[in-house]
Design an enzyme around this catalytic site. Structure first.
Site, mmCIF file in Angstrom:
data_model
loop_
_atom_site.group_PDB
_atom_site.id
_atom_site.type_symbol
_atom_site.label_atom_id
_atom_site.label_comp_id
_atom_site.label_asym_id
_atom_site.label_seq_id
_atom_site.Cartn_x
_atom_site.Cartn_y
_atom_site.Cartn_z
ATOM 1 C CD GLU A 1 -3.283 -1.184 0.456
ATOM 2 O OE1 GLU A 1 -3.595 0.194 -0.048
ATOM 3 O OE2 GLU A 1 -3.647 -2.123 0.181
ATOM 4 C CB CYS B 1 -1.516 7.673 1.512
ATOM 5 S SG CYS B 1 -3.041 6.680 1.851
HETATM 6 P P1 NAD Z 1 8.149 4.735 5.226
HETATM 7 O O1 NAD Z 1 8.070 4.057 3.843
HETATM 8 O O2 NAD Z 1 9.313 5.693 5.386
HETATM 9 O O3 NAD Z 1 7.871 3.737 6.299
HETATM 10 C C1 NAD Z 1 6.779 2.671 6.529
HETATM 11 C C2 NAD Z 1 7.534 1.724 7.286
HETATM 12 O O4 NAD Z 1 8.307 1.065 6.836
HETATM 13 C C3 NAD Z 1 7.816 2.258 8.907
HETATM 14 O O5 NAD Z 1 7.502 1.316 9.748
HETATM 15 C C4 NAD Z 1 9.300 1.943 8.560
HETATM 16 O O6 NAD Z 1 9.871 1.678 9.987
HETATM 17 C C5 NAD Z 1 9.417 0.685 7.641
HETATM 18 N N1 NAD Z 1 10.606 0.565 7.112
HETATM 19 C C6 NAD Z 1 11.759 1.616 6.702
HETATM 20 N N2 NAD Z 1 12.759 1.169 6.080
HETATM 21 C C7 NAD Z 1 12.181 -0.116 5.654
HETATM 22 C C8 NAD Z 1 12.874 -1.214 4.980
HETATM 23 N N3 NAD Z 1 14.236 -1.072 4.467
HETATM 24 N N4 NAD Z 1 12.302 -2.462 4.949
HETATM 25 C C9 NAD Z 1 11.176 -2.450 5.489
HETATM 26 N N5 NAD Z 1 10.470 -1.511 6.112
HETATM 27 C C10 NAD Z 1 10.985 -0.337 6.282
HETATM 28 O O7 NAD Z 1 6.664 5.723 5.021
HETATM 29 P P2 NAD Z 1 6.160 6.691 6.160
HETATM 30 O O8 NAD Z 1 7.054 8.050 5.646
HETATM 31 O O9 NAD Z 1 6.128 6.063 7.365
HETATM 32 O O10 NAD Z 1 4.626 6.896 5.406
HETATM 33 C C11 NAD Z 1 4.710 7.794 4.304
HETATM 34 C C12 NAD Z 1 4.467 7.108 2.983
HETATM 35 O O11 NAD Z 1 3.560 5.972 3.075
HETATM 36 C C13 NAD Z 1 3.638 8.297 2.006
HETATM 37 O O12 NAD Z 1 4.546 7.772 0.618
HETATM 38 C C14 NAD Z 1 2.337 7.613 2.081
HETATM 39 O O13 NAD Z 1 1.648 7.926 0.703
HETATM 40 C C15 NAD Z 1 2.487 6.147 2.234
HETATM 41 N N6 NAD Z 1 1.098 5.742 2.643
HETATM 42 C C16 NAD Z 1 0.309 4.966 2.106
HETATM 43 C C17 NAD Z 1 -0.839 4.515 2.385
HETATM 44 C C18 NAD Z 1 -1.851 3.631 1.650
HETATM 45 O O14 NAD Z 1 -2.575 3.124 2.021
HETATM 46 N N7 NAD Z 1 -1.301 3.409 0.241
HETATM 47 C C19 NAD Z 1 -1.292 4.877 3.614
HETATM 48 C C20 NAD Z 1 -0.502 5.798 4.454
HETATM 49 C C21 NAD Z 1 0.777 6.081 3.914
#
Ligand code: NAD
Length: 472
Positions: free
Chosen positions: A217, A251
């Site tokens: 997502e 998002c």
């Molecule tokens: P992010 O990708 O930085 O982090 C999300 C999660 O991934 C965190 O728990 C983090 O610890 C983990 N993470 C970090 N590095 C990782 C790795 N190498 N491998 C696996 N996991 C890892 O995102 P964010 O800044 O927390 O959220 C913002 C982003 O999320 C925006 O791009 C937004 O559009 C998206 N988002 C999408 C939805 C959806 O439903 N499609 C909903 C909310 C947010």
């Protein structure tokens, strides 16, 4: 606040405990329903504490927005799971070709085993608990890794889950990117990730050696098209609701607006009226959510300044003194006009309260603008012309669509929610989520007598005639 970190060598051990329990046998409908009731009750009791934790993590998170998006929406999703689970779990009879009569075909829904859930910070309760509840409804054990950027909320979530579920059924891992990366490499039966497209790529790569199926997502730019003649007051009100909630850190928030040339200025006025009516005292009032951390704040500030320095007109809809804005990480709702196409604001997902407006001459130009870019996570059209709405629905691909409103498609329990292309793969919410976390096992049951016994060598006589007839 520092978040305690799960030691890396504990991650596979915890997964082994979850797997051992999952392999002891399937969970009945009654047990799953009990899990959902327990989760619902605990969430309801703990909502005030979770709201306080989110408020502290954001440095001001509107309590009402927390109650709506991380409370109400999650409770409603759990209620929907409870009401429909029995029916979804039932094996489904399927049509069978007369060739195989009197055999029977059915699909059974089975838990996959252990599901990993990685969640982001922007709706830290919703985006952790909805996948978790759905995976439990499908009979799985769940290992959750919430975001390190909302440490208080992540800790509160861990405590809430420990208070209701044994740790061999629901476990929580805490920590930063190193823990997250190791977590994504665990051999789950399914890995459900919500976050950025960049990290989504890493997650898929980490899951590949185990052939762990992933649901991603992700993010992306979600455009809004306002059709010529659509009432601008109404459009402004609904765009403001979708864009200003959570300080634009949603998002599926409107990322930019495509507006008929002649309607840009009236729309600016209407959006300004919306902002001022909603936040009469933006810096002191409780209703406007701050930017989550300094890194995100500086990113947004830099993107805004880059656009301004390259000739864009930057219009804060509410004036906030620079120093105050800076200490509070407060970026007021801000429109950006005439931004050059190659600045970061126009190239990347904004994920904050900055809102570029792009004027268009013909509706078809607006449609082409959207089609020439990545397939969006969400697409919005404000239009009362049915033909044009149908045309847009037929000619664009997006993760989800709302007509004449924004973001509310997310709240529809009966609609699958998920991206497409760079905005993600797979879907959840309601039945779509139940299926994501289930193995749809096809079963063919042969009868005592089978016509298939005719199809065997030596292919002479009746067998030969039958094959010739069926390949005519
Ligand atoms: P992010 O990708 O930085 O982090 C999300 C999660 O991934 C965190 O728990 C983090 O610890 C983990 N993470 C970090 N590095 C990782 C790795 N190498 N491998 C696996 N996991 C890892 O995102 P964010 O800044 O927390 O959220 C913002 C982003 O999320 C925006 O791009 C937004 O559009 C998206 N988002 C999408 C939805 C959806 O439903 N499609 C909903 C909310 C947010």
């Amino acid at each position: 606040m520092d978040l305690p970190s799960t030691p890396l060598d504990e991650l596979p051990q915890r997964l082994a405990v979850l797997r051992a329990q999952a392999e002891r046998g399937p969970r009945s409908y009654a047990e799953r329903r009990e899990d959902l009731y327990d989760l619902r009750a605990a969430l309801k009791i703990n909502l005030p504490e979770l709201c306080r934790a989110m408020d502290a993590d954001f440095g001001c998170r509107s309590r009402h927005e927390s109650l709506i998006s991380d409370g109400m929406t999650v409770l409603s999703e759990i209620d929907h799971l409870i009401s429909h689970l029995k029916r979804w779990m039932r094996p489904q009879r399927r049509w069978i070709s007369p060739l195989f009569w009197p055999g029977r075909a059915e699909v059974r829904f089975q838990a996959l085993g252990v599901v990993g859930v990685i969640s982001p910070w922007n709706y830290p309760v919703n985006l952790a608990l909805v996948p978790l509840a759905t995976a439990l409804a499908a009979g799985n054990a769940v290992y959750l890794k919430p975001s390190e950027h909302t440490p208080r909320t992540s800790l509160a979530l861990r405590d809430l889950l420990r208070s209701i579920f044994p740790r061999n059924r629901v476990e929580t891992a805490l920590g930063g990117a190193d823990v997250a990366a190791a977590f994504a490499g665990l051999p789950f039966d399914h890995l459900f990730f919500t976050g950025s497209t960049a990290v989504g790529r890493k997650v898929m790569a980490a899951a590949a050696p185990n052939l762990t199926p992933v649901t991603l997502e992700l993010g992306g730019k979600s455009p809004v098209i306002i059709a010529p003649g659509y009432p601008l007051q109404r459009a402004a009100e609904r765009i403001a609701s979708g864009k200003f909630i959570n300080g634009g850190q949603t998002c599926i928030a409107p990322d930019y607006l495509l507006v008929p040339e002649a309607e840009v200025e009236p729309l600016v006025t209407a959006l300004q009226a919306q902002a001022r009516a909603r936040y009469p005292d933006i810096a002191l009032g409780p209703d406007y959510t701050r930017i989550i951390n300094r890194a995100q704040y500086e990113r947004l500030r830099d993107w805004r300044e880059e656009a301004r320095s390259r000739g864009a007109r930057v219009l804060p809809l509410i004036e906030v003194e620079d120093e105050l804005a800076d200490t509070q990480r407060l970026i007021p709702p801000t429109l950006v006009l005439d931004a050059p196409d190659d600045c970061r604001l126009m190239q990347e997902e904004i994920f904050g309260p900055l809102l570029p407006i792009i004027p268009y001459a013909k509706f078809e130009d607006a449609l082409q603008y959207v089609k020439q870019r990545d397939r969006p996570l969400a697409l919005y059209l404000f239009d009362h012309d049915r033909g044009r709405v149908e045309h847009l629905l037929e000619h664009t691909i997006a993760g989800s669509v709302a007509i004449n409103d924004t973001v509310l498609q997310f709240a529809q329990n009966s609609l699958p929610f998920g991206g497409v292309g760079p905005s993600g793969m797979g879907s959840y919410h309601g039945e779509a989520g139940f299926r994501t976390f289930s193995k749809e096992k096809p079963v063919f049951r042969q009868a005592r007598w089978s016509g298939m016994s005719l199809f065997k060598p030596p292919y002479r006589g009746l067998a030969d005639r039958l094959v010739r007839f069926l390949t005519r």
